[in-house]
Write an enzyme that holds these catalytic residues in place. Structure first.
Site, PDB file in Angstrom:
ATOM      1  N   THR A   1      14.189  32.382  68.296  1.00 34.34           N
ATOM      2  CA  THR A   1      14.217  32.198  69.670  1.00 34.34           C
ATOM      3  C   THR A   1      15.487  32.660  70.592  1.00 34.34           C
ATOM      4  OG1 THR A   1      12.630  30.441  69.469  1.00 34.34           O
ATOM      5  CG2 THR A   1      13.664  30.431  71.599  1.00 34.34           C
TER       6      THR A   1
ATOM      7  N   ASN B   1      41.158  46.217  67.626  1.00 34.89           N
ATOM      8  CA  ASN B   1      41.619  44.678  68.065  1.00 34.89           C
ATOM      9  C   ASN B   1      42.790  44.065  68.117  1.00 34.89           C
ATOM     10  OD1 ASN B   1      39.973  44.634  65.749  1.00 34.89           O
ATOM     11  ND2 ASN B   1      40.678  42.599  65.487  1.00 34.89           N
TER      12      ASN B   1
ATOM     13  N   THR C   1      30.031  40.226  65.897  1.00 34.62           N
ATOM     14  CA  THR C   1      30.033  40.104  64.092  1.00 34.62           C
ATOM     15  C   THR C   1      28.480  40.198  63.666  1.00 34.62           C
ATOM     16  OG1 THR C   1      31.799  38.307  64.286  1.00 34.62           O
ATOM     17  CG2 THR C   1      30.233  38.508  62.439  1.00 34.62           C
TER      18      THR C   1
ATOM     19  N   CYS D   1      41.500  36.622  64.338  1.00 39.74           N
ATOM     20  CA  CYS D   1      40.519  36.279  63.009  1.00 39.74           C
ATOM     21  C   CYS D   1      41.285  35.975  61.664  1.00 39.74           C
ATOM     22  CB  CYS D   1      39.684  37.537  62.694  1.00 39.74           C
ATOM     23  SG  CYS D   1      38.685  37.989  64.343  1.00 39.74           S
TER      24      CYS D   1
ATOM     25  N   HIS E   1      31.606  37.998  75.312  1.00 37.46           N
ATOM     26  CA  HIS E   1      32.929  37.342  75.737  1.00 37.46           C
ATOM     27  C   HIS E   1      34.320  37.912  75.610  1.00 37.46           C
ATOM     28  CE1 HIS E   1      34.994  36.207  71.462  1.00 37.46           C
ATOM     29  NE2 HIS E   1      33.858  36.853  71.206  1.00 37.46           N
TER      30      HIS E   1
ATOM     31  N   SER F   1      30.465  42.977  72.839  1.00 38.27           N
ATOM     32  CA  SER F   1      30.251  41.559  72.736  1.00 38.27           C
ATOM     33  C   SER F   1      30.875  41.008  74.271  1.00 38.27           C
ATOM     34  CB  SER F   1      31.536  40.980  71.700  1.00 38.27           C
ATOM     35  OG  SER F   1      31.775  39.571  71.569  1.00 38.27           O
TER      36      SER F   1
HETATM   37  N1  PLP Z   1      34.760  43.564  66.504  1.00 37.19           N
HETATM   38  C1  PLP Z   1      35.781  43.617  67.101  1.00 37.19           C
HETATM   39  C2  PLP Z   1      36.613  45.006  67.427  1.00 37.19           C
HETATM   40  C3  PLP Z   1      36.600  42.490  67.662  1.00 37.19           C
HETATM   41  O1  PLP Z   1      37.442  42.467  68.414  1.00 37.19           O
HETATM   42  C4  PLP Z   1      35.849  41.376  67.490  1.00 37.19           C
HETATM   43  C5  PLP Z   1      36.377  39.906  67.854  1.00 37.19           C
HETATM   44  O2  PLP Z   1      37.592  39.574  67.855  1.00 37.19           O
HETATM   45  C6  PLP Z   1      34.733  41.317  66.636  1.00 37.19           C
HETATM   46  C7  PLP Z   1      34.227  42.593  66.261  1.00 37.19           C
HETATM   47  C8  PLP Z   1      33.679  39.932  66.505  1.00 37.19           C
HETATM   48  O3  PLP Z   1      33.290  39.583  67.865  1.00 37.19           O
HETATM   49  P1  PLP Z   1      32.370  38.139  68.039  1.00 37.19           P
HETATM   50  O4  PLP Z   1      33.325  37.031  68.306  1.00 37.19           O
HETATM   51  O5  PLP Z   1      31.446  38.671  69.358  1.00 37.19           O
HETATM   52  O6  PLP Z   1      31.615  37.828  66.758  1.00 37.19           O
END
Ligand code: PLP
Length: 390
Positions: free
Chosen positions: A242, A156, A77, A332, A206, A204
């Site tokens: 930091t 996503n 994000t 989301c 995670h 990302s």
């Molecule tokens: N962009 C895409 C395509 C995603 O699938 C996601 C998370 O679902 C994000 C951005 C946001 O990622 P983060 O959770 O690392 O902020």
């Protein structure tokens, strides 16, 4: 006391939201959590600095880019915000037009909307019924004022892959910067070939069995985004504050593991997703796979299923009660009942979009999880259908 949130679930099929952390990454992060402030001059500080720069060098090597182009952020994000806002603002003297797509994550669409409020013009290109953006449509949207194109590598919500290379070649030949949100492709598609054809790229950790709360923005070789935050020299002043060294180290290891095991992992995900799909199709007439297409046009991990006549939220909650974790549309959007903007852009009517659930496997999904899901999901859906039919 540590709490393992994901493990007690009988079938965790929400890996597009987040993945289970890889045991080696977990060990590395917890062993490194106490590193000092890398800006300190003393020995512990210098040790932390070395660890951070080592993590940066390893991310850079995995992507075949220069380490100076790797900026650690709090996740995709933030990386997307820094790319879209920062690169557009840095180029404002040259032009104030941005081109993006209707199926981007809100972490791209949100900053684009913010730019519109600052007087930029944003052109949003649509997609076809399988969630694919046409490179020609993107190219047609470019003009002499365009300074940035932002297009994702894979969606996503439905898993559709985007023709980033074609788009990037056309845009960059006109001197336009190209940013790619590759967050959802992490661990499923090779990332270095994408990094080679775009100027800026978002990752990302995670999404590929790394820690939550850490990501990367690869910045362009010749231009820097304007920072979003001020007040420190960290990350070449592009991201003051930091640094989270342990998270950066975990991100680097997760990326190395993801890239080195990509073929095996992708094949396993494709197999598991196929089993899930076949089993559900046999058991449940009337369901359909949104964005079904050729294997090379989609991720191996995501299964977006339309279950007409049911509300996705009810399905998600009832599956949860039976130990199966999935999401409705995009995670989301889980708190909202608005049909997803991606499914709408694909032309699905609101009724179908509201009845869509997203299941997503990972390379560590077990056969037992798939078997549990196949035992439980048809029963839950049949029960909900009976209730809905009164
Ligand atoms: N962009 C895409 C395509 C995603 O699938 C996601 C998370 O679902 C994000 C951005 C946001 O990622 P983060 O959770 O690392 O902020």
């Amino acid at each position: 006391m540590p709490v393992a949130e994901i493990d007690p679930v009988n079938a965790y099929l929400d890996n597009a939201s987040t993945t289970r952390i890889h045991p080696d990454v977990r060990r590395l992060v917890s062993d490194s959590i106490d590193l000092a402030n890398p800006s300190s001059l003393h020995t512990p500080g210098r040790r932390a600095r070395r660890a951070l720069e080592d993590a940066r060098a390893r991310v850079a090597a995995s992507l075949s880019v220069a380490p100076s182009r790797v900026v650690f952020t709090s996740g995709a994000t933030e990386a997307n915000n820094l790319a879209v806002l920062g690169l557009a603002r840095a180029a404002k003297e040259r032009g104030r037009r941005i081109v993006t797509t209707a199926i981007e994550h809100s972490a791209v669409l949100g900053p684009c909307a913010a730019l519109e409020r600052e007087g930029y013009r944003v052109t949003t290109v649509g997609c076809d019924s399988r969630g694919r953006v046409s490179p020609r449509a993107v190219v047609e949207a470019l003009n002499s004022e365009t300074v940035l194109v932002s297009v994702m590598l894979a969606n996503n919500e439905v898993g559709s892959r985007q023709p980033v290379e074609k788009i990037a070649t056309a845009a960059r030949s006109r001197g336009i910067l190209v940013h790619c949100d590759a967050a959802q492709a992490c661990g499923k598609l090779p990332l270095a070939p994408c990094a080679a054809v775009v100027d800026a790229m978002t990752l990302s950790a995670h999404k590929m069995h790394g820690p939550r709360g850490v990501g990367v923005l690869v910045i362009p070789a010749g231009s820097r985004p304007e920072p979003l935050l001020f007040g420190g020299d960290q990350e070449q002043r592009m991201r003051p504050g930091t640094e989270n060294v342990a998270a950066a180290m975990g991100c680097a290891l997760a990326l190395e593991l993801a890239e080195s095991e990509l073929d095996t992992n992708s094949a396993r995900m494709e197999l598991l997703r196929g089993k899930l799909l076949d089993g559900l199709r046999d058991a449940l007439p009337g369901i359909s796979w949104n964005a079904e297409g050729e294997a090379e046009d989609r991720l191996p991990s995501i299964l977006s299923l339309a279950i007409p006549g049911l509300a996705a939220d009810a399905v998600v909650l009832n599956l949860d009660a039976a130990g199966v974790a999935v999401s409705s549309g995009s995670a989301c959007h889980a708190a909202s009942i608005e049909p997803s903007h991606v499914l709408r852009a694909m032309g699905l009517d609101d009724e179908v979009a509201r009845g869509t659930i997203r299941m997503s496997v990972a390379s560590d999904t077990t056969d037992a999880e798939i078997e549990h899901a196949l035992r439980v999901i048809p029963d839950v859906i049949r029960r909900l259908r009976r209730l809905a039919d009164g």
